[in-house]
Design an enzyme around this catalytic site. Structure first.
Site, PDB file in Angstrom:
ATOM      1  N   GLY A  19       0.827  -1.206   0.000  1.00  0.00           N
ATOM      2  CA  GLY A  19       0.000   0.000   0.000  1.00  0.00           C
ATOM      3  C   GLY A  19       0.857   1.250   0.000  1.00  0.00           C
ATOM      4  O   GLY A  19       0.494   2.269   0.595  1.00  0.00           O
ATOM      5  N   ASN A  21       1.448   3.339  -2.285  1.00  0.00           N
ATOM      6  CA  ASN A  21       1.097   4.378  -3.263  1.00  0.00           C
ATOM      7  C   ASN A  21       0.395   5.581  -2.659  1.00  0.00           C
ATOM      8  O   ASN A  21       0.292   6.621  -3.302  1.00  0.00           O
ATOM      9  CB  ASN A  21       0.225   3.792  -4.386  1.00  0.00           C
ATOM     10  CG  ASN A  21      -1.064   3.193  -3.872  1.00  0.00           C
ATOM     11  OD1 ASN A  21      -1.058   2.107  -3.300  1.00  0.00           O
ATOM     12  ND2 ASN A  21      -2.178   3.882  -4.044  1.00  0.00           N
ATOM     13  N   GLY A  23      -1.297   7.596   1.313  1.00  0.00           N
ATOM     14  CA  GLY A  23      -1.437   7.617   2.766  1.00  0.00           C
ATOM     15  C   GLY A  23      -0.119   7.479   3.506  1.00  0.00           C
ATOM     16  O   GLY A  23       0.934   7.966   3.071  1.00  0.00           O
ATOM     17  N   GLY A  25       1.557   4.829   3.874  1.00  0.00           N
ATOM     18  CA  GLY A  25       2.463   3.973   3.102  1.00  0.00           C
ATOM     19  C   GLY A  25       3.335   4.799   2.167  1.00  0.00           C
ATOM     20  O   GLY A  25       4.544   4.578   2.055  1.00  0.00           O
ATOM     21  N   SER A 149      -3.937  -0.961  14.529  1.00  0.00           N
ATOM     22  CA  SER A 149      -4.764   0.215  14.831  1.00  0.00           C
ATOM     23  C   SER A 149      -5.198   0.138  16.287  1.00  0.00           C
ATOM     24  O   SER A 149      -5.328  -0.955  16.858  1.00  0.00           O
ATOM     25  CB  SER A 149      -6.010   0.195  13.943  1.00  0.00           C
ATOM     26  OG  SER A 149      -6.978   1.105  14.423  1.00  0.00           O
ATOM     27  N   TYR A 175     -13.309  -4.732  11.130  1.00  0.00           N
ATOM     28  CA  TYR A 175     -12.049  -3.967  11.055  1.00  0.00           C
ATOM     29  C   TYR A 175     -11.225  -4.212  12.315  1.00  0.00           C
ATOM     30  O   TYR A 175     -10.026  -4.498  12.250  1.00  0.00           O
ATOM     31  CB  TYR A 175     -12.339  -2.467  10.887  1.00  0.00           C
ATOM     32  CG  TYR A 175     -11.077  -1.622  10.786  1.00  0.00           C
ATOM     33  CD1 TYR A 175     -10.238  -1.730   9.687  1.00  0.00           C
ATOM     34  CD2 TYR A 175     -10.722  -0.723  11.796  1.00  0.00           C
ATOM     35  CE1 TYR A 175      -9.077  -0.967   9.584  1.00  0.00           C
ATOM     36  CE2 TYR A 175      -9.574   0.045  11.706  1.00  0.00           C
ATOM     37  CZ  TYR A 175      -8.752  -0.080  10.599  1.00  0.00           C
ATOM     38  OH  TYR A 175      -7.584   0.678  10.510  1.00  0.00           O
TER      39      TYR A 175
END
Ligand SMILES: NC(=O)c1ccc[n+]([C@@H]2O[C@H](COP(=O)([O-])OP(=O)(O)OC[C@H]3O[C@@H](n4cnc5c(N)ncnc54)[C@H](OP(=O)(O)O)[C@@H]3O)[C@@H](O)[C@H]2O)c1
Length: 299
Positions: A19, A21, A23, A25, A149, A175
């Site tokens: 990930g 690409n 945020g 990341g 998280s 989640y």
């Protein structure tokens, strides 16, 4: 206060950021590249990953290198194909940042039939780490950082009879389950893998595409409850800290140091629940993931 200015020279180190690409990341890729690492931006969309690399290069010179790796964590075959390509091109892997994630999507499954959040946030990263273990074992002091998280504290266990959407869908609960699974995986990997540091990190509350499934008005109300909503450069600090700083504790969980860990600078997390410490649950989850992915970690 730890910032990217404290990142040691990473020349000669190879890193993968899932990930990468967007945020946190994206900011992780950028900082590792600037510090000299060779970074594989693992993303499910080639164009988005190349655009990220272009943007990072346009923002200023780094000392490392970046390349795109196509990886769809919602498809176990894609994970194997990605890992095989990495094994062809590299002999060792120093840093694996299991960062990609999805939050509260409409009820849906991975291509292999697992609830999407459990499948991408945990199971896909379990499979990826297992595939890449031989490369991690070739590095002198490899690190696996799995991004969890604070939501992990909201559930007290994992319902193994509801990992394929068997029961009515509760998006926030699933989640939280996926992020608890990330913590349990981190701890179990650290217990099992000698010579590899396995650690978890979380980015507090950071404004990113992660909130894409929350309607705009609702999101504004949600963010208004926090004194600070961090920008991605700051949200990325806990995972950069755990990936590069000296003195990181294996199996531990790190996050921002501010009030309730919503924002701030990297520190050991105070989030802790009996489920997060449950070694039997961690072992059961490991066995489950091994069985359903067919990935046997060879320690
Ligand atoms: N932002 C926060 O406040 C917060 C708080 C706690 C934890 N986290 C965690 O931090 C991590 C990074 O999230 P973020 O906030 O930076 O969110 P983000 O901006 O939405 O980034 C998530 C990344 O994961 C990728 N991804 C999603 N599904 C994928 C799949 N099937 N295969 C491969 N890649 C996939 C996305 O790709 P696309 O761009 O193609 O969708 C994107 O690159 C996540 O694990 C998240 O749970 C974030």
């Amino acid at each position: 206060m730890w910032t990217t200015a404290n990142i040691p020279d990473l020349t000669g180190k190879t890193a993968i950021v899932t990930g990468g690409n967007t945020g946190v990341g994206y900011e992780t890729v950028k900082a590792l590249y600037k510090a000299g690492a060779t970074v594989i931006v693992a993303a499910r969309d080639y164009g988005k990953a190349q655009a990220a690399i272009d943007a990072i290069q346009a923002a200023g010179p780094g000392r490392g290198q970046m390349s795109v790796g196509l990886l769809n964590l919602a498809n176990l075959t894609s994970i194997g194909t990605f890992a095989d390509a990495v094994k062809t091109d590299y002999n060792s892997l120093d840093i694996l940042v299991n960062n990609a994630g999805v939050m509260i999507p409409p009820a849906s499954t991975t291509d292999d039939g697992y609830e999407l959040q459990f499948g991408v946030n945990f199971l896909g990263h379990f499979a990826l780490t297992g595939h890449l273990l031989p490369l991690l074992q070739q590095a002198a002091h490899a690190r696996v950082v799995t991004v969890s998280s604070g939501a992990a504290i909201r559930v007290d266990g994992i319902d193994f009879d509801n990992l394929r959407l068997e029961k009515p869908y509760d998006a926030w609960r699933e989640y939280a389950v996926s992020k608890l699974a990330d913590i349990l995986f981190t701890r179990e990997l650290d217990r099992k893998a000698s010579g590899i540091l396995s650690v978890a990190a979380h980015p507090g509350v950071t404004r990113t595409d992660l909130q894409r499934h929350i309607p705009a008005e609702e999101l504004a109300g949600l963010f208004a409850r926090f004194d600070t909503v961090m920008e991605p450069w700051q949200g990325a600090l806990p995972q950069l800290y755990t990936a590069t700083a000296p003195g990181i504790a294996g199996g531990a969980f790190y996050g921002p140091d501010g009030d309730q860990e919503f924002s701030g600078y990297p520190a050991l997390s105070h989030y802790n629940t009996p489920a997060m410490q449950d070694e039997q649950l961690a072992a059961r989850l490991w066995d489950y993931a091994t069985e359903v992915t067919g990935i046997h970690f060879s320690f």
